[in-house]
Enzyme design. Structure first.
Site, mmCIF file in Angstrom:
data_model
loop_
_atom_site.group_PDB
_atom_site.id
_atom_site.type_symbol
_atom_site.label_atom_id
_atom_site.label_comp_id
_atom_site.label_asym_id
_atom_site.label_seq_id
_atom_site.Cartn_x
_atom_site.Cartn_y
_atom_site.Cartn_z
ATOM 1 N NE ARG A 172 55.608 37.636 32.806
ATOM 2 C CZ ARG A 172 55.235 36.238 33.319
ATOM 3 N NH1 ARG A 172 56.289 35.562 34.143
ATOM 4 N NH2 ARG A 172 54.224 35.664 32.899
ATOM 5 C CB SER A 246 49.963 39.365 31.231
ATOM 6 O OG SER A 246 49.585 38.284 31.529
ATOM 7 C CD GLU A 343 54.238 40.204 31.085
ATOM 8 O OE1 GLU A 343 53.722 39.881 32.041
ATOM 9 O OE2 GLU A 343 54.234 39.418 29.966
HETATM 10 N N1 EPU Z 1 41.119 36.270 37.055
HETATM 11 C C1 EPU Z 1 40.050 36.842 37.180
HETATM 12 N N2 EPU Z 1 39.645 37.580 35.804
HETATM 13 C C2 EPU Z 1 40.072 37.171 34.696
HETATM 14 C C3 EPU Z 1 41.216 36.157 34.540
HETATM 15 C C4 EPU Z 1 41.913 35.978 35.900
HETATM 16 O O1 EPU Z 1 39.331 37.476 38.394
HETATM 17 O O2 EPU Z 1 39.530 37.577 33.613
HETATM 18 C C5 EPU Z 1 41.926 35.797 38.530
HETATM 19 C C6 EPU Z 1 41.356 34.433 38.829
HETATM 20 O O3 EPU Z 1 41.013 34.408 40.146
HETATM 21 C C7 EPU Z 1 42.772 33.735 38.687
HETATM 22 C C8 EPU Z 1 43.689 34.804 38.912
HETATM 23 O O4 EPU Z 1 43.195 35.940 38.200
HETATM 24 O O5 EPU Z 1 42.847 32.864 40.065
HETATM 25 C C9 EPU Z 1 44.997 34.474 38.197
HETATM 26 O O6 EPU Z 1 44.789 34.046 36.818
HETATM 27 P P1 EPU Z 1 45.624 33.492 35.985
HETATM 28 O O7 EPU Z 1 45.895 31.913 36.449
HETATM 29 O O8 EPU Z 1 45.068 33.438 34.224
HETATM 30 O O9 EPU Z 1 47.113 34.025 35.614
HETATM 31 P P2 EPU Z 1 47.628 35.517 35.718
HETATM 32 O O10 EPU Z 1 48.084 35.895 37.067
HETATM 33 O O11 EPU Z 1 46.235 36.319 35.490
HETATM 34 C C10 EPU Z 1 50.001 34.908 34.874
HETATM 35 C C11 EPU Z 1 50.768 35.470 33.983
HETATM 36 C C12 EPU Z 1 50.505 34.767 32.529
HETATM 37 C C13 EPU Z 1 50.698 33.232 32.744
HETATM 38 C C14 EPU Z 1 49.609 32.772 33.818
HETATM 39 C C15 EPU Z 1 49.530 31.313 34.094
HETATM 40 C C16 EPU Z 1 51.800 37.766 34.485
HETATM 41 C C17 EPU Z 1 51.528 39.007 34.499
HETATM 42 N N3 EPU Z 1 50.659 36.867 33.690
HETATM 43 O O12 EPU Z 1 48.597 35.534 34.646
HETATM 44 O O13 EPU Z 1 51.557 35.363 31.900
HETATM 45 O O14 EPU Z 1 50.101 32.462 31.340
HETATM 46 O O15 EPU Z 1 49.805 33.551 35.029
HETATM 47 O O16 EPU Z 1 50.872 31.040 34.633
HETATM 48 O O17 EPU Z 1 52.573 37.173 35.396
HETATM 49 C C18 EPU Z 1 52.133 36.958 30.176
HETATM 50 O O18 EPU Z 1 53.084 37.224 30.877
HETATM 51 O O19 EPU Z 1 52.119 37.335 28.770
HETATM 52 C C19 EPU Z 1 51.169 35.990 30.348
HETATM 53 C C20 EPU Z 1 50.186 35.423 29.801
#
Ligand code: EPU
Length: 351
Positions: A172, A246, A343
């Protein structure tokens, strides 16, 4: 509100920005400059109002929190051309103007049989914004497909072309984010491929493809469809509920700190960091554990579907959303000793 236009651009005074930020926060710009031909940029930057360091360059407004009205002019690139620059049979170089809507571009590439961007389907925003924060999702970052970035260099008043290796891409992050007062991204050149290598490492994609009835090696368009389905399920649609995706970056911590936290919280997700001695934690998980999911302070809230997404239920101000974000970060710091950082770009206030 008064308007004036000339070939290549249009100026509106006291312009509303409500529809230009996906949080749907109410704000006004003293002056909005909409540019339909980037060739006018050297001329426009002759004016003091645009050389003012407070100038805000807007893409789709999907990574932006307006905590106050912008103090300076706002510039939006509305350039929309997509051109094929080169083709060596397997790899194709495609140039897209900064104002092209990102998801429309992803669909264009898939429609032309070109792979590389399918995991990045449905990310809000524009092509010009994509390299700035090196958008990423489902195991892929845009830097992997960026060939070069074309930008207007405000320091020299000239156009520059930076090869991908010179863009200092990180999680990012990029040169364009670190030097946002210098470069104005005008177009991005992508290296795309006719030879398709599916990227299914991110949890959930393979399952979604199975649920779609896809057997064997999926096509790029099917991966995009799987990503679209997951995103629609997990992330609120900004057209329905204001949000900026995010709100926090996933924190990178020393490996020893991640190990200690994991010992105390065995269910905690831990991902690889940039090197052997660092780990990436899940900001969503940390926030969720602190009980914020679905929380609401007036119209400022946390999505009930994903703990990382702040939402505007209607009339929340940017400042109210920012205050909620600060309370969330403070509680994560208190419970886990981990600092999480926003972010989106915040205008009119300091984090
Ligand atoms: N999780 C929770 N609670 C929640 C949601 C998720 O505990 O409400 C935990 C789950 O255990 C899951 C982990 O968080 O395993 C990761 O969740 P997710 O796969 O949704 O990915 P993220 O790390 O929360 C990142 C990016 C997103 C992108 C997704 C999918 C960042 C800041 N965010 O989210 O990007 O779509 O991975 O690759 O890196 C964005 O940047 O605006 C964005 C949406």
């Amino acid at each position: 509100m008064s308007q004036a236009s000339a070939p290549g651009y249009r100026i509106t005074e006291h312009a509303r920005l409500d529809a230009r930020n996906t949080f749907g926060v109410q704000a006004r710009a003293p002056m909005l400059v909409e540019v339909s031909d980037s060739a006018v940029l050297p001329e426009l930057f002759g004016y003091a109002m645009l050389r003012d360091p407070r100038l805000l360059v807007l893409g789709g407004g999907s990574n932006l929190l307006l905590a106050a009205d912008p103090a300076g002019a706002v510039l939006a690139l509305e350039t929309r051309a997509i051109t094929r620059l080169g083709d060596d049979g397997d790899a194709v170089i495609v140039r897209a103007d900064a104002g092209v809507v990102w998801h429309d571009f992803v669909l264009w590439t898939l429609g032309h049989g070109l792979a590389g961007l399918e995991n990045l389907a449905l990310i809000p925003g524009t092509v010009g914004a994509a390299p700035i924060q090196n958008i990423g999702a489902y195991g892929v970052e845009v830097r992997e497909s960026v060939h070069a970035v074309e930008a207007f260099d405000r320091a020299t008043g000239r156009f520059a072309r930076l090869a991908a290796n010179d863009c200092a891409f990180g999680y990012r992050d990029s040169l364009f984010k670190r030097q946002s007062d210098r470069y104005l991204v005008t177009a991005v050149e992508f290296r795309l491929s006719r030879l398709f290598t599916p990227r299914l490492d991110y949890a959930g994609i393979a399952e979604e493809l199975r649920a779609m009835g896809v057997v064997g090696t999926p096509r790029a368009a099917q991966i995009a469809e799987a990503v679209i389905r997951i995103r629609r399920r997990k992330l609120p649609d900004p057209a329905v509920l204001g949000n900026a995706g995010s709100f926090f970056k996933n924190p990178i911590v020393p490996a020893a700190q991640a190990d200690a936290l994991l010992a105390a919280h065995p269910g905690m997700p831990v991902f690889r960091g940039a090197g052997d001695d660092s780990r990436k934690l899940s900001a969503a998980w940390l926030i969720d554990q602190c009980g914020w999911k679905g929380h609401r302070d007036g119209d400022a809230g946390v999505s009930a579907a994903h703990a990382l997404v702040l939402v505007n239920h209607g009339q929340a101000s940017g400042l109210q959303l920012l205050e909620l974000a600060r309370r969330i970060a403070a509680s994560v710091q208190e419970h886990f000793g981990v600092a999480i950082e926003p972010e989106p770009r915040i205008i009119g206030a300091r984090w």
